[in-house]
Write an enzyme that holds these catalytic residues in place. Structure first.
Site, PDB file in Angstrom:
ATOM      1  N   GLU A  56       0.859  -1.187   0.000  1.00  0.00           N
ATOM      2  CA  GLU A  56       0.000   0.000   0.000  1.00  0.00           C
ATOM      3  C   GLU A  56       0.892   1.232   0.000  1.00  0.00           C
ATOM      4  O   GLU A  56       1.898   1.281   0.717  1.00  0.00           O
ATOM      5  CB  GLU A  56      -0.890  -0.006   1.248  1.00  0.00           C
ATOM      6  CG  GLU A  56      -1.696   1.275   1.448  1.00  0.00           C
ATOM      7  CD  GLU A  56      -2.504   1.251   2.746  1.00  0.00           C
ATOM      8  OE1 GLU A  56      -2.911   0.156   3.175  1.00  0.00           O
ATOM      9  OE2 GLU A  56      -2.705   2.324   3.341  1.00  0.00           O
TER      10      GLU A  56
ATOM     11  N   GLU B 193      -2.530  11.837   2.994  1.00  0.00           N
ATOM     12  CA  GLU B 193      -3.309  11.287   4.099  1.00  0.00           C
ATOM     13  C   GLU B 193      -3.058  12.091   5.376  1.00  0.00           C
ATOM     14  O   GLU B 193      -1.952  12.569   5.622  1.00  0.00           O
ATOM     15  CB  GLU B 193      -2.929   9.820   4.335  1.00  0.00           C
ATOM     16  CG  GLU B 193      -3.740   9.136   5.415  1.00  0.00           C
ATOM     17  CD  GLU B 193      -3.349   7.685   5.621  1.00  0.00           C
ATOM     18  OE1 GLU B 193      -4.215   6.877   5.994  1.00  0.00           O
ATOM     19  OE2 GLU B 193      -2.161   7.366   5.403  1.00  0.00           O
TER      20      GLU B 193
END
Length: 333
Positions: A142, A147
């Protein structure tokens, strides 16, 4: 042993230098996709399953999102909103929102996002990231490109992998290393993260500047790099700002975050073809964790209660996307 004439040494060094230059020649990436406006409805799937990060969120289907006008396109812009009008009913999954993933998956590639506005605010947890299509997670890896949670001011770029992937603390990046072990089983799945230094890389600062450009390049040769340029930055490369046919990330300068692969993190063992994901959840494992929620200073009530009872406070938690472009390697120059 054959003796080398001293006079021949300069020529030997020149030959070695030329050999090195050829072997590390820049990769040219050619445009594979340019997704603008309503293209998102054709190129992405809406994921309405339960949130794997345990957020107080109700992910919608595409039809639901369009009927409720929480996902729509106008001209060359694409928007995704959470519900900011209704109190959340007890016993429901949570506040309406969107989670979308690309129909195509890409391995070695360059991804460029031109983003005008991102979700921000207390209890929010937005992310723009890529994840293995094959899985199961964390197999295949990932990559979190954009974020953060609650009121943070800087973006966190991070990797999450199977065991056996670590990063050197010091590396060729402008960002600040937060953690070096990418294994999801270490440090409560913190991953190996780098803070982007710019205060307009996330949230309120990002939005007040009308956003900017995020780019991620991944290659078996050097690993994974992420760059950020604020809107109006004169250093933003022309091939990032315009929708050209090719890009050359080797000319973009030092990245904000760099994750070299090799002996301590084998690329093929940890990364494969990834889908591209946008989502907005609320609370959950990060934004709603006891420590992060208390440190946010958002409210004395619990994170879930805050989400349920304050719909108007999520009016600014939306995505406004100008374009998403994907490039794949074609030649060396």
């Amino acid at each position: 042993m054959r003796t080398i004439n001293r006079l021949s040494l300069p020529f030997l060094f020149l030959a070695l230098s030329l050999t090195h230059t050829v072997s590390s020649a820049a990769t040219v990436y050619q445009r594979k996709q340019s997704i603008v406006g309503s293209d998102f409805f054709e190129q992405f799937n809406w994921e309405s399953k339960n949130d794997p990060t345990h957020g107080r969120v109700n992910y919608l289907t595409l039809k639901q999102a369009q009927v409720k006008k929480l996902a729509y396109a106008t001209g060359d812009k694409f928007f995704m909103f959470p519900d900011s009008e209704n109190v959340v009913e007890p016993g429901s999954r949570g506040r309406d929102s969107n989670r979308i993933s690309s129909k195509q998956a890409f391995d070695e590639s360059v991804v460029i996002l031109d983003l005008e506005h991102m979700p921000y605010g207390c209890a929010t947890w937005p992310a723009f990231w890529t994840v293995s299509r094959k899985g199961p997670w964390p197999t295949g890896g990932e990559i979190d490109i954009l974020e953060g949670v609650n009121g943070v001011e800087r973006n966190m770029v991070s990797l999450h992998t199977l065991p056996g992937c670590t990063m050197p603390k010091g590396r060729l990046q402008t960002g600040e290393t937060r953690s070096s072990n990418c294994d999801v089983k270490v440090n409560s799945n913190q991953g190996c993260g780098t803070w982007v230094r710019s205060l307009d890389s996330y949230g309120e600062g990002f939005n007040s500047n009308r956003g900017g450009y995020y780019a991620m390049a991944r290659s078996k040769e050097y690993g994974i790099k992420v760059w950020f340029w604020p809107r109006g930055d004169p250093l933003a490369p022309p091939d990032v700002r315009s929708d050209g046919g090719t890009v050359n990330p080797d000319k973009w300068g030092k990245p904000a975050a760099y994750f070299p692969t090799g002996a301590k993190c084998d690329y093929e063992a940890h990364f494969d073809a990834h889908r591209i994901v946008f989502d907005l959840t609320f609370c959950g494992d990060w934004a709603g964790s006891n420590s992060d929620w208390k440190e946010s200073g958002c409210s004395p009530m619990s994170c879930n209660e805050f989400v349920d009872q304050n719909p108007e406070l999520f009016a600014d938690a939306y995505w406004e996307i100008n374009s998403l472009r994907v490039y794949t390697p074609v030649t060396k120059n």
